[in-house]
Write an enzyme that holds these catalytic residues in place. Structure first.
Site, mmCIF file in Angstrom:
data_model
loop_
_atom_site.group_PDB
_atom_site.id
_atom_site.type_symbol
_atom_site.label_atom_id
_atom_site.label_comp_id
_atom_site.label_asym_id
_atom_site.label_seq_id
_atom_site.Cartn_x
_atom_site.Cartn_y
_atom_site.Cartn_z
ATOM 1 N N GLU A 93 42.535 15.113 7.550
ATOM 2 C CA GLU A 93 43.655 15.318 8.306
ATOM 3 C C GLU A 93 43.909 13.975 8.944
ATOM 4 O O GLU A 93 45.076 13.731 9.373
ATOM 5 C CB GLU A 93 43.412 16.563 9.257
ATOM 6 C CG GLU A 93 43.402 17.899 8.638
ATOM 7 C CD GLU A 93 42.255 18.288 8.114
ATOM 8 O OE1 GLU A 93 41.194 17.648 7.735
ATOM 9 O OE2 GLU A 93 42.136 19.642 7.905
ATOM 10 N N GLY A 117 42.017 22.320 4.918
ATOM 11 C CA GLY A 117 41.964 23.602 4.847
ATOM 12 C C GLY A 117 41.160 24.359 3.725
ATOM 13 O O GLY A 117 40.791 25.164 4.167
ATOM 14 N N GLU A 158 37.761 24.031 5.016
ATOM 15 C CA GLU A 158 37.573 24.968 6.013
ATOM 16 C C GLU A 158 37.495 26.246 5.379
ATOM 17 O O GLU A 158 36.716 27.002 5.902
ATOM 18 C CB GLU A 158 38.522 24.785 7.043
ATOM 19 C CG GLU A 158 38.606 23.696 7.770
ATOM 20 C CD GLU A 158 39.879 23.068 8.848
ATOM 21 O OE1 GLU A 158 41.030 23.286 7.948
ATOM 22 O OE2 GLU A 158 39.688 23.017 9.841
ATOM 23 N N ALA A 190 45.876 22.486 3.384
ATOM 24 C CA ALA A 190 47.300 23.313 3.703
ATOM 25 C C ALA A 190 48.360 22.701 2.766
ATOM 26 O O ALA A 190 48.168 21.462 2.277
ATOM 27 C CB ALA A 190 47.537 22.802 5.060
HETATM 28 N N1 DAK Z 1 49.769 20.049 -0.662
HETATM 29 C C1 DAK Z 1 50.790 20.251 -1.402
HETATM 30 N N2 DAK Z 1 50.754 19.538 -2.714
HETATM 31 C C2 DAK Z 1 49.644 19.166 -2.974
HETATM 32 C C3 DAK Z 1 48.456 18.994 -2.105
HETATM 33 C C4 DAK Z 1 48.756 19.446 -0.791
HETATM 34 N N3 DAK Z 1 47.664 19.500 0.251
HETATM 35 N N4 DAK Z 1 47.437 18.275 -2.653
HETATM 36 C C5 DAK Z 1 47.878 18.129 -3.851
HETATM 37 N N5 DAK Z 1 49.077 18.587 -4.211
HETATM 38 C C6 DAK Z 1 49.772 18.288 -5.353
HETATM 39 C C7 DAK Z 1 50.644 17.084 -5.437
HETATM 40 O O1 DAK Z 1 51.743 16.831 -4.714
HETATM 41 C C8 DAK Z 1 50.647 17.059 -7.006
HETATM 42 O O2 DAK Z 1 52.096 17.693 -7.371
HETATM 43 P P1 DAK Z 1 53.147 16.915 -7.996
HETATM 44 O O3 DAK Z 1 53.662 15.727 -7.166
HETATM 45 O O4 DAK Z 1 52.622 16.627 -9.328
HETATM 46 O O5 DAK Z 1 54.243 18.197 -8.096
HETATM 47 C C9 DAK Z 1 49.813 17.867 -7.521
HETATM 48 O O6 DAK Z 1 49.169 18.621 -6.436
HETATM 49 C C10 DAK Z 1 48.348 17.184 -8.114
HETATM 50 O O7 DAK Z 1 48.246 16.164 -7.112
HETATM 51 P P2 DAK Z 1 47.846 14.637 -7.418
HETATM 52 O O8 DAK Z 1 48.814 14.094 -8.285
HETATM 53 O O9 DAK Z 1 48.006 14.016 -5.982
HETATM 54 O O10 DAK Z 1 46.590 14.408 -7.991
HETATM 55 P P3 DAK Z 1 45.426 13.459 -7.541
HETATM 56 O O11 DAK Z 1 44.404 13.945 -8.583
HETATM 57 O O12 DAK Z 1 46.121 12.060 -8.116
HETATM 58 O O13 DAK Z 1 44.803 13.330 -6.292
HETATM 59 C C11 DAK Z 1 43.941 14.489 -4.263
HETATM 60 C C12 DAK Z 1 44.224 14.406 -5.812
HETATM 61 C C13 DAK Z 1 43.343 15.789 -3.791
HETATM 62 C C14 DAK Z 1 43.295 13.301 -3.857
HETATM 63 C C15 DAK Z 1 45.658 14.289 -3.717
HETATM 64 O O14 DAK Z 1 46.449 15.126 -4.196
HETATM 65 C C16 DAK Z 1 45.339 14.348 -2.230
HETATM 66 O O15 DAK Z 1 45.121 13.601 -1.445
HETATM 67 N N6 DAK Z 1 46.192 15.553 -1.712
HETATM 68 C C17 DAK Z 1 46.482 16.005 -0.213
HETATM 69 C C18 DAK Z 1 44.997 16.158 0.478
HETATM 70 C C19 DAK Z 1 45.035 16.405 1.941
HETATM 71 O O16 DAK Z 1 45.500 15.569 2.735
HETATM 72 N N7 DAK Z 1 44.786 17.756 2.348
HETATM 73 C C20 DAK Z 1 44.849 18.239 3.698
HETATM 74 C C21 DAK Z 1 46.170 18.468 4.232
HETATM 75 S S1 DAK Z 1 45.948 19.132 5.904
HETATM 76 C C22 DAK Z 1 46.111 25.369 10.551
HETATM 77 C C23 DAK Z 1 44.998 25.225 9.816
HETATM 78 C C24 DAK Z 1 44.618 24.337 9.009
HETATM 79 C C25 DAK Z 1 45.321 23.455 8.526
HETATM 80 C C26 DAK Z 1 46.626 23.595 9.033
HETATM 81 C C27 DAK Z 1 47.206 24.461 9.971
HETATM 82 N N8 DAK Z 1 46.486 26.427 11.432
HETATM 83 C C28 DAK Z 1 45.377 27.115 11.726
HETATM 84 C C29 DAK Z 1 47.841 26.227 11.783
HETATM 85 C C30 DAK Z 1 44.928 22.528 7.492
HETATM 86 C C31 DAK Z 1 45.450 21.340 7.302
HETATM 87 C C32 DAK Z 1 45.365 20.424 5.926
HETATM 88 O O17 DAK Z 1 44.630 20.967 5.041
#
Ligand code: DAK
Length: 256
Positions: free
Chosen positions: A130, A107, A110, A64
């Site tokens: 998450e 997500g 998922e 997400a």
């Molecule tokens: N959201 C927004 N931006 C993201 C992102 C994300 N999830 N993941 C990466 N980016 C962006 C980074 O901010 C960065 O942008 P700038 O800072 O350059 O502007 C760009 O993508 C490149 O990312 P990194 O610089 O971080 O790249 P790395 O290679 O160093 O690292 C990484 C890659 C994938 C390990 C890291 O980006 C990371 O940890 N990202 C977050 C992963 C994460 O935590 N994802 C889970 C989010 S929670 C729902 C259903 C489902 C959900 C919610 C509600 N309902 C039914 C209501 C789901 C929730 C989730 O998914």
């Protein structure tokens, strides 16, 4: 604003590519809205017999969009337009194949697990991070992951937040094949083309029966299977399939 998806119709297969590379295809409401519309189009289009969903080499989808999530309060979450997307993809009746390279997180993982078949590039990473954010999966991550990989690995992934690689995903049964990254989409398309050549009603009912096996008891599942099998016995395509075999030619299915 550039399109958040690109869509190519390759004869009877539709290739849908997530297109937010600057944010590792993080799933915004707008992106999921476009994807929901695209699935509705594919569902209604009689010439589309299978869909392949992919991202890019670095990311299938990194979850997400966290910027968007940071702006949502509890009411926003309860009224989240993304909920409608997850309902729509769950109800999608045509074969859906995910070609996953790079990150499939939160997500994104998922989303990939909503596909009927998952093909992964050698460098794919699947994870539910998450817990690192003080939350938990909310789009089937606890339920589908456990059914796919079993209790111990699902618990480990969801409670530690640590991802697994393609090889482990293959061993655990989360994906059915691992390819070189540059061949993932090609392989998914080949599988989709093969399925697209089969009798559409048989494909649809077989998919429904297989999905049912994941959430029902054996007796109910067998009842559904028998019912679907009987239904197909009355179709044009069933007669055509058997006749084509006897006449040593390719069947000409009509979806009837
Ligand atoms: N959201 C927004 N931006 C993201 C992102 C994300 N999830 N993941 C990466 N980016 C962006 C980074 O901010 C960065 O942008 P700038 O800072 O350059 O502007 C760009 O993508 C490149 O990312 P990194 O610089 O971080 O790249 P790395 O290679 O160093 O690292 C990484 C890659 C994938 C390990 C890291 O980006 C990371 O940890 N990202 C977050 C992963 C994460 O935590 N994802 C889970 C989010 S929670 C729902 C259903 C489902 C959900 C919610 C509600 N309902 C039914 C209501 C789901 C929730 C989730 O998914």
């Amino acid at each position: 604003m550039p399109a958040l998806l690109t869509v190519e119709q390759l004869e009877s297969v539709r290739l849908v590519t997530l297109n937010r590379p600057e944010a590792l295809n993080a799933l915004t409401s707008a992106l999921l809205g476009e994807l929901a519309d695209e699935l509705a189009n594919a569902e209604q289009d009689p010439t589309t017999h299978a869909v392949v969903l992919t991202g890019n080499r670095k990311a299938f989808a990194a979850g997400a969009d966290l910027k968007e999530m940071a702006e949502r309060d509890l009411v926003g979450i309860l009224n989240d337009p993304r909920v409608a997307f997850w309902q729509r993809i769950t109800a999608f009746s045509k074969p859906l194949i995910a070609a996953v390279n790079g990150y499939a997180l939160g997500g994104g993982c998922e989303l990939a697990m909503h596909a009927d078949i998952l093909i992964a590039g050698r460098d794919a990473q699947f994870g539910q991070p998450e817990i690192n954010l003080g939350i938990m999966p909310g789009a089937g991550g606890t339920q589908r992951l456990l059914r796919a990989v079993g209790k111990s690995l699902a618990m480990q992934m969801v409670l530690t937040g640590e991802p697994i690689g393609a090889r482990q995903a293959l061993a655990a049964g989360l994906v059915s094949e691992v390819t070189e990254p540059e061949l993932t989409v090609e392989r998914a398309l080949a599988i989709a083309r093969r399925i697209a050549g089969q009798a559409p009603l048989a494909v649809r009912l077989a998919k429904e029966a297989l999905l049912k096996a994941q959430d029902t008891d054996l007796a109910s599942g067998l009842r559904l299977e028998r019912h679907a099998f009987t239904l197909l016995a009355g179709t044009h395509d069933r007669n055509e399939g058997i006749r084509a075999f006897q006449e040593k030619r390719r069947p000409r299915y009509r979806g009837e």
